[in-house]
Scaffold this active site. Sequence first.
Site, mmCIF file in Angstrom:
data_model
loop_
_atom_site.group_PDB
_atom_site.id
_atom_site.type_symbol
_atom_site.label_atom_id
_atom_site.label_comp_id
_atom_site.label_asym_id
_atom_site.label_seq_id
_atom_site.Cartn_x
_atom_site.Cartn_y
_atom_site.Cartn_z
ATOM 1 N N CYS A 178 18.770 5.305 -1.542
ATOM 2 C CA CYS A 178 18.218 5.367 -0.184
ATOM 3 C C CYS A 178 17.781 3.968 0.268
ATOM 4 O O CYS A 178 18.291 2.947 -0.217
ATOM 5 C CB CYS A 178 17.082 6.385 -0.106
ATOM 6 N N ASP A 203 8.413 9.279 -0.960
ATOM 7 C CA ASP A 203 7.848 9.849 0.272
ATOM 8 C C ASP A 203 6.501 10.483 -0.001
ATOM 9 O O ASP A 203 5.644 10.543 0.882
ATOM 10 C CB ASP A 203 8.809 10.873 0.874
HETATM 11 O O1 LIG Z 1 13.401 8.596 0.854
HETATM 12 C C1 LIG Z 1 13.198 7.655 1.591
HETATM 13 C C2 LIG Z 1 13.520 7.687 3.046
HETATM 14 O O2 LIG Z 1 14.005 8.926 3.472
HETATM 15 P P1 LIG Z 1 14.428 9.109 5.027
HETATM 16 O O3 LIG Z 1 15.532 8.139 5.291
HETATM 17 O O4 LIG Z 1 14.862 10.542 5.117
HETATM 18 O O5 LIG Z 1 13.193 8.833 5.860
HETATM 19 C C3 LIG Z 1 12.519 6.417 1.075
HETATM 20 O O6 LIG Z 1 12.848 6.175 -0.266
HETATM 21 C C4 LIG Z 1 10.999 6.611 1.154
HETATM 22 O O7 LIG Z 1 10.632 7.065 2.448
HETATM 23 C C5 LIG Z 1 10.235 5.331 0.871
HETATM 24 O O8 LIG Z 1 10.468 4.382 1.900
HETATM 25 P P2 LIG Z 1 9.418 3.190 2.180
HETATM 26 O O9 LIG Z 1 9.252 2.495 0.874
HETATM 27 O O10 LIG Z 1 10.065 2.345 3.226
HETATM 28 O O11 LIG Z 1 8.156 3.822 2.626
#
Ligand SMILES: O=C(COP(=O)(O)O)[C@H](O)[C@H](O)COP(=O)(O)O
Length: 342
Positions: free
Chosen positions: A134, A203
């Site tokens: 991701c 998340d």
């Molecule tokens: O799974 C996702 C995003 O999922 P989506 O694309 O469905 O939002 C990321 O790994 C976390 O949100 C952490 O991101 P960060 O470290 O930027 O908070």
Amino acid sequence: MTTTADTDLSESVEETAEAIATMETRGAATIADAAAVALAEQARAVDAADPEEFRATMRAAGRRLYDTRPTAVSLPNSLRYVLGRMEGDTVGQLRSSVTTAAADFSRRLETAQDELGRIGANRLRDGDTIMTHCHSTDALSCVRAAVEQGKEISAIVKETRPRRQGHITATELRKMGVPVVLIVDSAARRYLDETDHVLVGADAIAADGSVINKIGTSGLAVNARERGVPIMVAAQTIKLHPDTLTGHTVEIEMREEEEVISADERAELGDLTVENPAFDVTPPRYLDAIVTESGQFPPESVVTLMRELFGESATRPWEEPESTDGAGEAAEPRVDERTEPR
Ligand SMILES: O=C(COP(=O)(O)O)[C@H](O)[C@H](O)COP(=O)(O)O
């Protein structure tokens, strides 16, 4: 700044809520920041006759934002931070407390990400190849800090179906000068042989140390453990889910089938069900470390940090004052069993 006639919510709140729901604004930290900014703009825009009306409008704005995406706990934690600091006897005082808290939240977010990046970078060695899943700004902060320390890092980037957030990660890594090999998700196990460290974001983190992140994280973690490749989760403390301290489960967002399959392909396939869960749960036994701005933790001990930061129960300041739930009910922390990988 105008407010929308029907709801009294500012355009900023409506637009931010829409952008989060459609994933134009996405990723847990970015969502949290956007929510804080929208609350500040709502506070500036609201034309309240008295403090109670101001408070009610801010609660409504919080609820509107809260209802957009259910899994990323950074969103309620952001609302909690800003609305929890709303105080004063006049509309002016209330307004200024909200805008100050929102600015403070955004600043802390940035500092926390830099701090956790420096901590996470210490786990990476010169010459390491990482594998990502991701797009996580927290995870990328660790790579950025490692590169700044002069380490040579290369990356194997999982595409991350269905939304292909791996493309954003690849672009960001290339900007840092990190060589990237982009792979489809199903090739991950094959490329673990060439990987020194798996690096993902989160998340939400439950009190038992389970990590909720983009669908596919749990399979990757299980494979990495089987291959002996360490897996680190980079996550600011706003990813800690305080409700799980009192036995609440983490809701896994199910998204539309259109993200997975086109209408034409769907019609050709005929009568079947398409499911599109956005996140999954990785049990703590498959994870090596959770890296936060407060240091790195073995997953099982993250509960200590959670208690320190949130106490035994979390407030819900976007709800009516009398309807806070669950306060003081100590129960075994757990995550939704339906979300456990099989
Ligand atoms: O799974 C996702 C995003 O999922 P989506 O694309 O469905 O939002 C990321 O790994 C976390 O949100 C952490 O991101 P960060 O470290 O930027 O908070």
